[in-house]
Design an enzyme around this catalytic site. Structure first.
Site, PDB file in Angstrom:
ATOM      1  N   ASP A  14       5.840   7.984  -6.678  1.00 26.01           N
ATOM      2  CA  ASP A  14       7.129   8.666  -6.802  1.00 26.01           C
ATOM      3  C   ASP A  14       7.631   8.922  -5.379  1.00 26.01           C
ATOM      4  O   ASP A  14       6.896   8.750  -4.408  1.00 26.01           O
ATOM      5  CB  ASP A  14       6.936  10.003  -7.556  1.00 26.01           C
ATOM      6  CG  ASP A  14       8.236  10.777  -7.714  1.00 26.01           C
ATOM      7  OD1 ASP A  14       9.288  10.143  -7.938  1.00 26.01           O
ATOM      8  OD2 ASP A  14       8.226  12.020  -7.604  1.00 26.01           O
ATOM      9  N   GLY A  47      16.833   9.866  -4.687  1.00 28.39           N
ATOM     10  CA  GLY A  47      17.996   9.952  -5.590  1.00 28.39           C
ATOM     11  C   GLY A  47      19.362   9.909  -4.936  1.00 28.39           C
ATOM     12  O   GLY A  47      20.367   9.661  -5.600  1.00 28.39           O
ATOM     13  N   CYS A  77       8.955   7.549 -11.368  1.00 26.79           N
ATOM     14  CA  CYS A  77      10.205   8.010 -10.784  1.00 26.79           C
ATOM     15  C   CYS A  77      11.343   7.254 -11.465  1.00 26.79           C
ATOM     16  O   CYS A  77      11.349   6.019 -11.480  1.00 26.79           O
ATOM     17  CB  CYS A  77      10.186   7.698  -9.288  1.00 26.79           C
ATOM     18  SG  CYS A  77      11.743   8.014  -8.438  1.00 26.79           S
ATOM     19  N   ASN A  78      12.271   7.984 -12.047  1.00 28.28           N
ATOM     20  CA  ASN A  78      13.395   7.334 -12.736  1.00 28.28           C
ATOM     21  C   ASN A  78      14.276   6.570 -11.753  1.00 28.28           C
ATOM     22  O   ASN A  78      14.770   5.484 -12.051  1.00 28.28           O
ATOM     23  CB  ASN A  78      14.240   8.379 -13.475  1.00 28.28           C
ATOM     24  CG  ASN A  78      13.521   8.957 -14.670  1.00 28.28           C
ATOM     25  OD1 ASN A  78      13.648   8.474 -15.781  1.00 28.28           O
ATOM     26  ND2 ASN A  78      12.718   9.993 -14.441  1.00 28.28           N
ATOM     27  N   THR A  79      14.493   7.157 -10.578  1.00 31.84           N
ATOM     28  CA  THR A  79      15.372   6.550  -9.585  1.00 31.84           C
ATOM     29  C   THR A  79      14.797   5.213  -9.104  1.00 31.84           C
ATOM     30  O   THR A  79      15.512   4.209  -9.026  1.00 31.84           O
ATOM     31  CB  THR A  79      15.549   7.502  -8.382  1.00 31.84           C
ATOM     32  OG1 THR A  79      15.820   8.816  -8.872  1.00 31.84           O
ATOM     33  CG2 THR A  79      16.661   7.048  -7.478  1.00 31.84           C
ATOM     34  N   CYS A 185      14.503  13.034 -14.540  1.00 27.07           N
ATOM     35  CA  CYS A 185      13.876  12.918 -13.217  1.00 27.07           C
ATOM     36  C   CYS A 185      12.511  13.580 -13.357  1.00 27.07           C
ATOM     37  O   CYS A 185      12.411  14.674 -13.922  1.00 27.07           O
ATOM     38  CB  CYS A 185      14.725  13.628 -12.166  1.00 27.07           C
ATOM     39  SG  CYS A 185      13.878  13.898 -10.587  1.00 27.07           S
ATOM     40  N   HIS A 187      10.635  15.077 -11.350  1.00 29.89           N
ATOM     41  CA  HIS A 187      10.511  16.397 -10.709  1.00 29.89           C
ATOM     42  C   HIS A 187      10.943  17.522 -11.656  1.00 29.89           C
ATOM     43  O   HIS A 187      10.387  18.613 -11.624  1.00 29.89           O
ATOM     44  CB  HIS A 187      11.395  16.472  -9.463  1.00 29.89           C
ATOM     45  CG  HIS A 187      10.820  15.812  -8.252  1.00 29.89           C
ATOM     46  ND1 HIS A 187      10.831  14.449  -8.074  1.00 29.89           N
ATOM     47  CD2 HIS A 187      10.218  16.330  -7.142  1.00 29.89           C
ATOM     48  CE1 HIS A 187      10.273  14.153  -6.904  1.00 29.89           C
ATOM     49  NE2 HIS A 187       9.888  15.272  -6.322  1.00 29.89           N
TER      50      HIS A 187
HETATM   51  N1  DGL Z   1      11.355  11.978  -9.140  1.00 34.07           N
HETATM   52  C1  DGL Z   1      12.436  11.091  -8.968  1.00 34.07           C
HETATM   53  C2  DGL Z   1      13.032  10.647 -10.301  1.00 34.07           C
HETATM   54  O1  DGL Z   1      12.354  10.687 -11.318  1.00 34.07           O
HETATM   55  C3  DGL Z   1      13.571  11.399  -8.070  1.00 34.07           C
HETATM   56  C4  DGL Z   1      13.624  12.436  -7.072  1.00 34.07           C
HETATM   57  C5  DGL Z   1      14.318  11.944  -5.804  1.00 34.07           C
HETATM   58  O2  DGL Z   1      13.619  11.409  -4.982  1.00 34.07           O
HETATM   59  O3  DGL Z   1      15.547  12.107  -5.681  1.00 34.07           O
HETATM   60  O4  DGL Z   1      14.164  10.212 -10.351  1.00 34.07           O
END
Ligand code: DGL
Length: 255
Positions: A14, A47, A77-79, A185, A187
């Site tokens: 991530d 992000g 990590c979604n991003t 996300c 986080h």
């Molecule tokens: N944890 C990351 C996600 O799931 C993004 C956080 C980031 O780096 O902006 O998108």
């Protein structure tokens, strides 16, 4: 006897500590696996970066994990999933599992109100999210949340500063509560309690369990699921030792 592949670790990464929420689920569901979790703290957040930047960072981390012998990669990590999953799958032969913002399960809770979907600006702009919106986007309000993951990176999951940030972010939605909230996300999963305080009784949905189910399925399909072994976790970070300490703490946290 287990083959070398079965015994090889699973690499997970991530932009920082958020993916530990996926790891926590993975450790529960796959107790025989060895995990290497890499938090790219030095380059967080992802992000608010461009797709090209996130792709290049993700490739670099994925290659590090492959050099360490990973038998599969989980993009926790979604991003990064949005920016890099397709490209990495085309480049490498090992299973690469990504995240999916939980718009589909949330759509089942949609009646005549709306679903509030929280994610990074990068995820919301990305092609994957836009495709999901086409299918499951009826009644969805997408809310980009720049600045929110930074609280988790500082280990703040219930601080006055976090609540002040959330007060402002959620002010437009307080008088008309959503039917469900998507935590798009990894986080944000650590902020469940703080978010729930603003929306009492509203279900908060994340994609973590679905991702781990997908990981298990991919390992089974290739015959490389570790069974009967003693599992374990190793943390790595491009940041400092404090980041690793926070990952360990979050892995053992309830929320
Ligand atoms: N944890 C990351 C996600 O799931 C993004 C956080 C980031 O780096 O902006 O998108």
């Amino acid at each position: 006897m287990a083959s070398q592949k079965e015994n090889a670790p699973i690499g997970m990464f991530d932009s920082g500590v958020g993916g530990v929420s996926v790891l926590r689920e993975a450790v529960k569901m796959l107790p025989g696996e060895q995990f290497i979790f890499y938090g790219d703290t030095l380059h967080a957040p992802y992000g608010t970066k461009t797709k090209e930047e996130v792709l290049s960072l993700s490739r670099c981390v994925a290659e590090k994990l492959m050099d360490m012998g990973a038998k599969a990669i989980v993009i926790a990590c979604n991003t990064a999933t949005s920016a890099a999953a397709k490209e990495l799958r085309a480049m490498y032969d090992l299973p690469i599992i990504g995240m999916e913002p939980a718009l589909k399960p949330a759509s089942l809770l949609h009646r005549d109100g709306y679903v509030l979907s929280l994610a990074t600006p990068g995820t919301i702009k990305g092609e994957k999210y836009q495709q999901l919106l086409e299918k499951y986007g009826e009644g969805v309000e997408s809310l980009p949340c720049p600045g929110m993951m930074e609280f988790v990176e500082k280990g703040e999951v219930d601080s006055p500063a976090l609540h002040a940030f959330l007060d402002e972010l959620f002010a437009p939605y307080q008088d008309n509560q959503p039917e469900a909230i998507v935590l798009g996300c990894t986080h944000y999963v650590f902020l469940k309690k703080a978010i729930a305080a603003h929306f009492p009784g509203v279900p908060l949905i994340d994609g973590n369990e679905g991702t781990v189910r997908q990981l298990k399925h991919k390992l089974e399909e290739r015959g490389i699921l570790a069974v009967g072994n003693q599992g374990g976790v190793r943390f790595l970070s491009s940041g400092d030792a404090e980041a690793v300490k926070l990952m360990e703490k979050l892995l053992n946290s309830e929320e």
